[in-house]
Enzyme design. Structure first.
Site, PDB file in Angstrom:
ATOM      1  N   ASP A 185       0.822  -1.212   0.000  1.00 51.14           N
ATOM      2  CA  ASP A 185       0.000   0.000   0.000  1.00 51.14           C
ATOM      3  C   ASP A 185       0.857   1.262   0.000  1.00 51.14           C
ATOM      4  O   ASP A 185       1.527   1.554   0.999  1.00 51.14           O
ATOM      5  CB  ASP A 185      -0.901  -0.039   1.238  1.00 51.14           C
ATOM      6  N   ASP A 190      -2.247   5.932  -4.788  1.00 46.35           N
ATOM      7  CA  ASP A 190      -2.544   5.028  -3.673  1.00 46.35           C
ATOM      8  C   ASP A 190      -2.935   3.658  -4.195  1.00 46.35           C
ATOM      9  O   ASP A 190      -4.055   3.447  -4.653  1.00 46.35           O
ATOM     10  CB  ASP A 190      -3.666   5.630  -2.831  1.00 46.35           C
TER      11      ASP A 190
END
Length: 381
Positions: A89, A270
């Site tokens: 992430d 992201d």
């Protein structure tokens, strides 16, 4: 929106099917019709690295694409190693996994870390709480050996999740954050920084290729860039604020009209978010232009209109990054076509900000260069 907001989609993932490419226009067809194809190809025709970090010692790790909603890969923690599926992430900096102390009324398909089975585990008796947009997780802090393929870091800080609010039925066992250290728990160092500091990777870069519509083929790479995963040259842009992988965006346009980022704005790349998230005002404008109507908490369009929907242009560092309808609309098992734009990212005292999640990153191979604090983008193969 962080990944936790998107977990509502994960819980409904059985209802998702991938739109066959024969039903809608390809990116090339859309660009040709909008007279953008020639310029786009000219800007990206050079296959040279353009100073991209390239190292024969780089390490590639496969990721699994779960229904175009989340991407996760395997790591191990402890001695002997215990294996976990984690999201890599770019929107966070901490590593956490479910632990044997996790309490849930309906436990549990996830792998649970057992510190009693690891001879290298070190407890700290420190407790923490992570707050996300739609929930929280709680747990304790520990240290152990963490391995990503052949990359190994001994004494890596990580969180053992004990309790959660708003996080159920996930197809993964934890999160491995790749953001900057300033986002990490106080007193801890993210795993990428430890790999870099200890010379385990020779170059301070990592990169993502995210597949579309297929389970296999996605990769995260550490220590270098495999240029076979993108077309043309990488376009570099500076990180505008250290913390997230954040850049300055010029504008967002559709049908020649500015629909977002009206006076310039910030954008976060992201990999832990599946959607394109922005201020409600801009997302409402976009939904009106594509004639989307509310469907529960989402917005839908007539599937018969897919071939007529416009391409959306994200202008970053003066360059166009087109996102066609085949990327920002998905079709569920009932034949409903739903928007992947999501509002709610407005702050009265902060500049306009967007999150460019997997919808965008499936189209564009992305390189994250910590040595020069910059991001490189190029069309994915």
């Amino acid at each position: 929106m962080k990944w936790l907001v998107i977990l509502g989609l994960v819980a409904l993932s059985e209802c998702v099917v991938i739109i066959p490419l024969t039903e809608i226009k390809t990116l090339r067809e859309t660009l040709r019709e909008k007279n953008l194809l020639t310029n786009f190809l000219e800007e990206n025709i050079d296959n040279t690295s353009q100073n991209a970090t390239d190292d024969p010692k780089m390490s590639l790790h496969p990721l699994r694409n779960h229904l175009d909603l989340v991407y996760f890969g395997n790591i191990t923690i402890g001695t002997p190693p215990q294996e976990f599926r984690v999201i890599f992430d770019t929107g966070s900096s901490d590593l956490w996994v479910f632990s044997i102390n996790y309490s849930s009324p309906h436990c549990c398909a996830n792998k649970l870390f057992n510190p009693h089975l690891s001879t290298t585990f070190r407890d700290t008796s420190k407790f923490f709480g992570f707050r996300y947009t739609s929930g929280m997780i709680f747990g304790s802090l520990g240290y152990d050996t963490v391995r990503i393929g052949n990359l190994e870091n001994q004494g890596q800080a990580f969180a053992l999740m004990r309790r959660q609010i708003g996080l159920e039925d996930t197809p993964f066992d934890g999160i491995l954050g790749l953001g900057y250290p300033s986002l990490a728990l106080e007193g801890t160092t993210p795993i990428f920084d430890n790999l870099k500091r200890e010379g385990i990777i020779s170059q301070p870069v990592f990169a993502f290729y995210l597949s579309s519509g297929k389970e296999n083929g996605s990769v995260v790479m550490f220590g270098g860039v495999d240029h076979s995963y993108h077309r043309g040259k990488l376009r570099w842009m500076p990180v505008s604020q250290i913390g997230y992988w954040q850049i300055t965006m010029n504008r967002i346009t559709m049908k020649g009209m500015v629909v977002g980022c009206f006076n310039g704005c910030q954008a976060i790349l992201d990999t832990g978010t599946s959607m394109l998230a922005g201020p409600t005002k801009s997302v409402t404008i976009i939904h009106k232009l594509i004639n989307a109507i509310p469907f529960g908490e989402e917005y839908e369009v007539p599937c018969s209109s897919l071939t007529q929907l416009p391409t959306i242009l994200f202008t970053i560092n003066g360059k166009y990054y087109p996102v066609p309808a085949q990327a920002y609309i998905w079709k569920n098992h009932r034949g409903r076509c739903l928007s992947r734009f999501q509002g709610g990212r407005e702050h009265s005292n902060k500049p306009e900000a967007w999150v460019l999640g997997d919808v965008f990153l499936r189209l564009y191979f992305s390189v994250y260069d910590r040595g020069n604090n910059r991001i490189g983008l190029a069309p994915a193969v």
